[in-house]
Scaffold this motif. Sequence first.
Motif, short mmCIF file in Angstrom:
data_model
loop_
_atom_site.label_atom_id
_atom_site.label_comp_id
_atom_site.label_asym_id
_atom_site.label_seq_id
_atom_site.Cartn_x
_atom_site.Cartn_y
_atom_site.Cartn_z
N ALA A 35 0.84 -1.19 0.00
CA ALA A 35 0.00 0.00 0.00
C ALA A 35 0.88 1.25 0.00
CB ALA A 35 -0.91 0.01 1.23
N LEU A 36 0.58 2.19 -0.89
CA LEU A 36 1.17 3.52 -0.85
C LEU A 36 0.17 4.43 -0.14
CD1 LEU A 36 2.55 3.97 -4.49
CD2 LEU A 36 3.75 3.10 -2.49
N CYS A 37 0.55 4.93 1.01
CA CYS A 37 -0.37 5.72 1.82
C CYS A 37 0.21 7.10 2.10
CB CYS A 37 -0.65 5.01 3.15
SG CYS A 37 -1.55 3.46 2.97
N GLN A 159 -1.88 -12.40 -17.02
CA GLN A 159 -0.85 -12.81 -16.06
C GLN A 159 0.31 -11.82 -15.99
OE1 GLN A 159 0.04 -16.89 -17.31
NE2 GLN A 159 -1.55 -17.64 -15.93
N PRO A 160 0.00 -10.57 -15.62
CA PRO A 160 1.06 -9.56 -15.54
C PRO A 160 1.98 -9.80 -14.36
CG PRO A 160 -0.95 -8.70 -14.60
CD PRO A 160 -1.30 -10.05 -15.17
N GLU A 161 3.14 -9.19 -14.41
CA GLU A 161 4.07 -9.25 -13.29
C GLU A 161 3.57 -8.39 -12.13
OE1 GLU A 161 7.80 -7.97 -14.92
OE2 GLU A 161 7.58 -9.30 -16.64
N MET A 162 2.87 -7.31 -12.46
CA MET A 162 2.48 -6.36 -11.44
C MET A 162 1.16 -5.70 -11.80
SD MET A 162 4.85 -3.30 -9.91
CE MET A 162 4.93 -2.32 -11.42
N VAL A 163 0.34 -5.44 -10.78
CA VAL A 163 -0.92 -4.71 -10.97
C VAL A 163 -0.83 -3.40 -10.19
CG1 VAL A 163 -3.40 -4.68 -10.46
CG2 VAL A 163 -2.34 -6.76 -11.37
N ILE A 164 -1.17 -2.32 -10.88
CA ILE A 164 -1.21 -0.98 -10.29
C ILE A 164 -2.68 -0.67 -9.98
CG2 ILE A 164 -0.82 1.47 -10.74
CD1 ILE A 164 1.78 -0.10 -10.52
N THR A 194 2.47 -9.08 -8.16
CA THR A 194 2.66 -7.98 -7.23
C THR A 194 1.53 -6.96 -7.39
OG1 THR A 194 5.05 -8.28 -7.37
CG2 THR A 194 4.26 -6.15 -6.52
N PHE A 195 0.97 -6.50 -6.28
CA PHE A 195 -0.02 -5.43 -6.29
C PHE A 195 0.58 -4.21 -5.60
CE2 PHE A 195 -3.14 -8.60 -7.34
CZ PHE A 195 -4.22 -7.92 -7.88
N ILE A 196 0.54 -3.07 -6.28
CA ILE A 196 0.92 -1.80 -5.66
C ILE A 196 -0.32 -0.93 -5.66
CG2 ILE A 196 2.45 0.20 -5.72
CD1 ILE A 196 4.45 -1.45 -7.26
N VAL A 197 -0.76 -0.53 -4.46
CA VAL A 197 -2.05 0.10 -4.29
C VAL A 197 -1.89 1.47 -3.63
CG1 VAL A 197 -4.36 -0.16 -3.29
CG2 VAL A 197 -3.03 -2.20 -3.89
#
Length: 231
Positions: A35-37, A159-164, A194-197
């Motif tokens: 999480a980016l907070c 099947q991505p490496e990362m989800v934004i 990877t999830f970056i949220v």
Amino acid sequence: MLKFKDISKCYSLGVQQVTALQGVSGDIKQGEMVALCGPSGSGKSTLLNVLGLLDMDYQGEVRTASGENYPKDAYLAALWRRSRLGFVFQKFNLVPVMSAWENVAYPLMLNGYSRQDQKRLATEVLAKVGLEAFVDHRPDNLSGGQQQRVAIARALVHQPEMVIADEPTASLDSKTAELVIELMKTLGHEMGTTFIVATHDSRMAAHCDRVIELVDGQLAKDNTEVVKWAS
């Protein structure tokens, strides 16, 4: 999986220069949900745009675990986004005239999959998010939570490496938000994605594996990292 080092970004507002990021560095592992907070204006959306290759006008470096530099050429960045990244938005961003499976299949179409494979793979991932009975429904016949699950399926279908993910629970009620958060985390761990949220939602942050907090364009003191490139 991903390293970013000394990321800085300034915007021009008329004659005024606004600093959005100041020397931000970090390291994100494969399959991690981060999480980016931070408060409004802290720089989290700017950092999300940099890591999602939506903004290439910045100072600093971003590299994958294998040592690949993020492209700063618009054409190469578009190819990278299309094949290696997925996106989930606050407002779902579904195409209203397309069915659920057609929305999910859109990245596959862009990547040259046959119509038969598009439907098969889209249907499979819709089943993973619990929407196997809704594959032919259009967005206006789905609830907000169902639309966001379609958006998650669309982000994962290739099947991505990362989800934004940008504020993915902001438009949802509390119960639905909890379900969506758990779904993202479960699928991310299961698929190694990877999830970056970026989020203001404390519920979202609490379910993530790690929180990166930004304050005034910098990492909060307890988040500060020294990133070393592999030789």
